[in-house]
Design a protein around this motif. Structure first.
Motif, PDB file in Angstrom:
ATOM      1  N   ASN A  17       1.075  -1.076   0.257  1.00 54.92           N
ATOM      2  CA  ASN A  17       0.146   0.283   0.332  1.00 54.92           C
ATOM      3  C   ASN A  17       0.942   1.087  -0.414  1.00 54.92           C
ATOM      4  OD1 ASN A  17      -1.346   2.457   0.748  1.00 54.92           O
ATOM      5  ND2 ASN A  17      -3.012   0.849   1.537  1.00 54.92           N
ATOM      6  N   THR A  18       0.853   1.863  -0.797  1.00 54.29           N
ATOM      7  CA  THR A  18       1.798   3.312  -1.133  1.00 54.29           C
ATOM      8  C   THR A  18       1.976   3.640  -0.348  1.00 54.29           C
ATOM      9  OG1 THR A  18       1.882   2.779  -3.884  1.00 54.29           O
ATOM     10  CG2 THR A  18       2.619   4.876  -2.623  1.00 54.29           C
ATOM     11  N   ALA A  19       0.812   4.103  -0.114  1.00 52.33           N
ATOM     12  CA  ALA A  19      -0.154   5.378   1.220  1.00 52.33           C
ATOM     13  C   ALA A  19       0.328   5.271   2.823  1.00 52.33           C
ATOM     14  CB  ALA A  19      -1.973   5.993   1.146  1.00 52.33           C
ATOM     15  N   GLU A  20       0.288   3.982   2.584  1.00 51.69           N
ATOM     16  CA  GLU A  20       0.790   3.887   4.076  1.00 51.69           C
ATOM     17  C   GLU A  20       2.247   3.778   3.858  1.00 51.69           C
ATOM     18  OE1 GLU A  20      -0.801  -0.304   4.821  1.00 51.69           O
ATOM     19  OE2 GLU A  20      -3.494   0.253   4.801  1.00 51.69           O
ATOM     20  N   GLU A  21       2.821   3.054   3.129  1.00 51.37           N
ATOM     21  CA  GLU A  21       4.493   3.067   3.365  1.00 51.37           C
ATOM     22  C   GLU A  21       4.852   4.427   2.878  1.00 51.37           C
ATOM     23  OE1 GLU A  21       6.596   0.661   4.234  1.00 51.37           O
ATOM     24  OE2 GLU A  21       4.752  -1.018   4.138  1.00 51.37           O
ATOM     25  N   ALA A  22       4.170   5.256   2.570  1.00 54.87           N
ATOM     26  CA  ALA A  22       4.891   6.882   2.697  1.00 54.87           C
ATOM     27  C   ALA A  22       4.254   7.809   3.488  1.00 54.87           C
ATOM     28  CB  ALA A  22       3.806   7.609   1.270  1.00 54.87           C
ATOM     29  N   ALA A  23       2.875   7.337   4.466  1.00 58.22           N
ATOM     30  CA  ALA A  23       2.542   8.080   5.651  1.00 58.22           C
ATOM     31  C   ALA A  23       3.714   7.559   6.778  1.00 58.22           C
ATOM     32  CB  ALA A  23       1.544   7.413   6.294  1.00 58.22           C
ATOM     33  N   ALA A  24       3.995   6.429   6.578  1.00 58.28           N
ATOM     34  CA  ALA A  24       5.260   5.175   7.874  1.00 58.28           C
ATOM     35  C   ALA A  24       6.352   6.647   7.860  1.00 58.28           C
ATOM     36  CB  ALA A  24       5.384   4.080   7.642  1.00 58.28           C
ATOM     37  N   SER A  26       6.286   9.665   7.031  1.00 57.32           N
ATOM     38  CA  SER A  26       6.435  11.148   8.033  1.00 57.32           C
ATOM     39  C   SER A  26       5.620  11.638   9.559  1.00 57.32           C
ATOM     40  CB  SER A  26       6.012  11.622   7.111  1.00 57.32           C
ATOM     41  OG  SER A  26       4.507  11.294   6.328  1.00 57.32           O
ATOM     42  N   ALA A  27       5.020  10.355   9.333  1.00 58.45           N
ATOM     43  CA  ALA A  27       4.442   9.708  10.588  1.00 58.45           C
ATOM     44  C   ALA A  27       5.485  10.169  12.217  1.00 58.45           C
ATOM     45  CB  ALA A  27       3.899   8.808  11.137  1.00 58.45           C
ATOM     46  N   LEU A  35       8.912  14.599   0.931  1.00 57.77           N
ATOM     47  CA  LEU A  35       8.249  13.149   0.470  1.00 57.77           C
ATOM     48  C   LEU A  35       8.102  12.491  -0.998  1.00 57.77           C
ATOM     49  CD1 LEU A  35       8.049  10.754   1.694  1.00 57.77           C
ATOM     50  CD2 LEU A  35       5.567  10.958   2.559  1.00 57.77           C
ATOM     51  N   THR A  37       7.639   9.158  -3.675  1.00 56.16           N
ATOM     52  CA  THR A  37       6.952   7.993  -3.763  1.00 56.16           C
ATOM     53  C   THR A  37       7.104   7.904  -5.657  1.00 56.16           C
ATOM     54  OG1 THR A  37       4.708   8.945  -3.624  1.00 56.16           O
ATOM     55  CG2 THR A  37       6.104   8.227  -1.520  1.00 56.16           C
TER      56      THR A  37
END
Length: 157
Positions: A17-24, A26-27, A35, A37
């Motif tokens: 999941n691209t969105a989940e990996e990106a969010a991880a 910067s969280a 960021l 991707t």
């Protein structure tokens, strides 16, 4: 060995999941100002492709991608880096590869992601077989000289 950033490198059959990996990346991080991707998808080759099959050499693929990721972390001031590459049979539209680079500034994130993709195309030990709709057996995809040419910009001034 990389600097303060330890890249996340995964070789897996499962989708990501691209969105989940990106969010991880910067969280909870106030030092992330950019960021970038890149998600590589399986093309349908003008409707001719039923699937793309990717094979790899386990252990060697992770090690080589890890080396490329470490090089990027040494070259740019990244705050995080994730590389996920899938293997197995992937249908058109499916995810193949994800590169997500985080940094305080956009230029470093863009360049690191671009660098990773150029070298993943040429150094990562994956083999691709195209399965066309009109045939039962697949054919291996040859390496492209344009990919080798792209990596030269990172070593020449």
């Amino acid at each position: 060995m990389s600097g303060p950033v330890t890249p996340k490198v995964l070789i897996q059959a499962e989708d990501f999941n691209t969105a989940e990996e990106a969010a991880a990346l910067s969280a909870g991080r106030e030092d992330v100002g950019a960021l970038v991707t890149f998600t590589g998808l399986c093309r349908d080759e003008n409707g001719r492709l039923s699937a793309l099959e990717l094979e790899h050499y386990p252990g060697m693929a992770e090690a080589e991608i890890g080396r490329i990721a470490d090089e990027a972390c040494k070259r740019w001031p990244l705050t995080g880096l994730t590389v996920i590459h899938r293997f197995g049979r992937i249908s058109p539209g499916g995810n193949i590869v994800l590169v997500a680079a985080a940094s305080s500034h956009r230029r470093a994130a863009f360049e690191a992601a671009d660098y990773l993709m150029d070298f993943l195309k040429t150094r990562a030990p994956f083999w691709k077989k195209e399965h066309l709709k009109e045939r039962n057996e697949g054919s291996w995809v040859e390496a492209k000289s344009v990919d080798d040419e792209a990596t030269k910009r990172w070593t020449t001034g």
